[in-house]
Design an enzyme around this catalytic site. Sequence first.
Site, PDB file in Angstrom:
ATOM      1  CG  ASN A   9      -6.518  -1.400   0.956  1.00 16.98           C
ATOM      2  OD1 ASN A   9      -6.339  -2.308   0.155  1.00 16.98           O
ATOM      3  ND2 ASN A   9      -7.383  -0.422   0.749  1.00 16.98           N
ATOM      4  CD1 TRP A  10      -0.373  -3.979   1.167  1.00 21.13           C
ATOM      5  CD2 TRP A  10       0.216  -5.718  -0.123  1.00 21.13           C
ATOM      6  NE1 TRP A  10       0.542  -4.719   1.880  1.00 21.13           N
ATOM      7  CE2 TRP A  10       0.920  -5.804   1.109  1.00 21.13           C
ATOM      8  CE3 TRP A  10       0.421  -6.709  -1.072  1.00 21.13           C
ATOM      9  CZ2 TRP A  10       1.813  -6.840   1.386  1.00 21.13           C
ATOM     10  CZ3 TRP A  10       1.315  -7.735  -0.796  1.00 21.13           C
ATOM     11  CH2 TRP A  10       2.008  -7.799   0.429  1.00 21.13           C
ATOM     12  CE  LYS A  11      -5.517   2.631  -1.088  1.00 22.83           C
ATOM     13  NZ  LYS A  11      -6.281   3.854  -1.137  1.00 22.83           N
ATOM     14  CG  HIS A  95     -11.446   0.775   0.607  1.00 24.05           C
ATOM     15  ND1 HIS A  95     -11.266   1.759  -0.344  1.00 24.05           N
ATOM     16  CD2 HIS A  95     -10.438   0.920   1.504  1.00 24.05           C
ATOM     17  CE1 HIS A  95     -10.182   2.449  -0.037  1.00 24.05           C
ATOM     18  NE2 HIS A  95      -9.655   1.955   1.081  1.00 24.05           N
ATOM     19  CD  GLU A  97      -9.327   3.368  -3.021  1.00 23.78           C
ATOM     20  OE1 GLU A  97      -8.948   2.196  -3.161  1.00 23.78           O
ATOM     21  OE2 GLU A  97      -8.657   4.237  -2.422  1.00 23.78           O
ATOM     22  CD  GLU A 177     -10.050   3.437   5.268  1.00 22.30           C
ATOM     23  OE1 GLU A 177      -8.840   3.339   5.486  1.00 22.30           O
ATOM     24  OE2 GLU A 177     -10.580   3.030   4.230  1.00 22.30           O
ATOM     25  N   GLY A 183      -5.632   8.649   0.439  1.00 24.18           N
ATOM     26  CA  GLY A 183      -4.722   8.830  -0.696  1.00 24.18           C
ATOM     27  C   GLY A 183      -4.479  10.288  -1.059  1.00 24.18           C
ATOM     28  CB  SER A 223      -3.211  10.645   4.432  1.00 24.43           C
ATOM     29  OG  SER A 223      -3.776  10.757   3.134  1.00 24.43           O
ATOM     30  N   GLY A 244      -3.130   2.684   3.536  1.00 22.73           N
ATOM     31  CA  GLY A 244      -3.012   2.371   2.117  1.00 22.73           C
ATOM     32  C   GLY A 244      -1.578   2.534   1.654  1.00 22.73           C
ATOM     33  N   GLY A 245      -1.289   3.664   1.010  1.00 21.78           N
ATOM     34  CA  GLY A 245       0.015   3.902   0.384  1.00 21.78           C
ATOM     35  C   GLY A 245       1.216   3.575   1.267  1.00 21.78           C
TER      36      GLY A 245
HETATM   37  C1  PEP Z   1      -6.965   3.070   2.402  1.00 20.76           C
HETATM   38  O1  PEP Z   1      -6.783   2.660   1.265  1.00 20.76           O
HETATM   39  O2  PEP Z   1      -7.758   2.477   3.151  1.00 20.76           O
HETATM   40  C2  PEP Z   1      -6.226   4.248   2.842  1.00 20.76           C
HETATM   41  C3  PEP Z   1      -6.469   4.734   4.027  1.00 20.76           C
HETATM   42  O3  PEP Z   1      -5.305   4.792   1.954  1.00 20.76           O
HETATM   43  P1  PEP Z   1      -4.160   5.890   2.300  1.00 20.76           P
HETATM   44  O4  PEP Z   1      -3.498   5.435   3.584  1.00 20.76           O
HETATM   45  O5  PEP Z   1      -3.225   5.810   1.126  1.00 20.76           O
HETATM   46  O6  PEP Z   1      -4.827   7.187   2.464  1.00 20.76           O
END
Ligand code: PEP
Length: 267
Positions: A9-11, A95, A97, A177, A183, A223, A244-245
């Site tokens: 997930n590039w956000k 998600h 967010e 999640e 994040g 993470s 994500g990141g």
């Molecule tokens: C996400 O955005 O779904 C996520 C899990 O982010 P991160 O891996 O950065 O915690």
Amino acid sequence: MRRPMVAGNWKMNMTLAGTRELIRGLAAKLSSNAPIDVTVFPPFVYLFAASQAAQDTPIRIGGQNLWPETKGAFTGEVSAEMLREAGCRYVLVGHSERRHTIGGADREGRTVGEDDALLNRKLKAARAAGLTPVLCVGETLAERDAAQTQAVLTSQLEGGLRGQSSAHVAMMLIAYEPVWAIGTGRTATVEQADEAHRHIRAEIARMFDARTAELVRILYGGSVKASNSKELMTPPGVDGVLVGGASLAVDEFLGIISGCFSAKGLG
Ligand code: PEP
């Protein structure tokens, strides 16, 4: 056996050039008959470029969100059919967010994000357009501390999946999640992830049937990085990860994919 998935997930990150570069970099290292699904979720404006770059590669593309109506006066929104036309196979729904960070504020100043009723409509719209949704669920830290994790997961599943057919649920993905792990650099322990995944699968069996629960793929997200991915995917009920990141750098994401191969005994 459920086919594992590693999803990125590039956000709201990346550039047009970076989109092409990242997909080509991944594709260069992925065999065309890889026994896992690799999917990336770029921002809307890069979807066409991402789909072009992913053509003739095993990489699949997904949207980060959708609106449940097919067209009309919904400024700034994108329909499921539009995502299909842009080359998407998948779409993220709910998600954390979108549930907790993006939206207006109530009278007490709390963010009022997307609720389960809206997400339920989004899941139906995704199905109608032939997209595979990834429904994200997870508890906040306060909810975990109050021993509410299972109750929150149950309520998000019941709200999101109400009225969906078992065939639809069997082909979708659910991403567990925990909000406190997204994040933050703080990852759920393998035991916490395993316990939540078992609970989700048991709830799917209760709400639908054992076969649907056996087929639905459940991903862990929060993470995940190359260094912890293998361990997190070791429990048989963890069918992959939503990242994500760490999905924004080719080598790190390839490291997570390789963690998936090792965890699932795929060579
Ligand atoms: C996400 O955005 O779904 C996520 C899990 O982010 P991160 O891996 O950065 O915690």
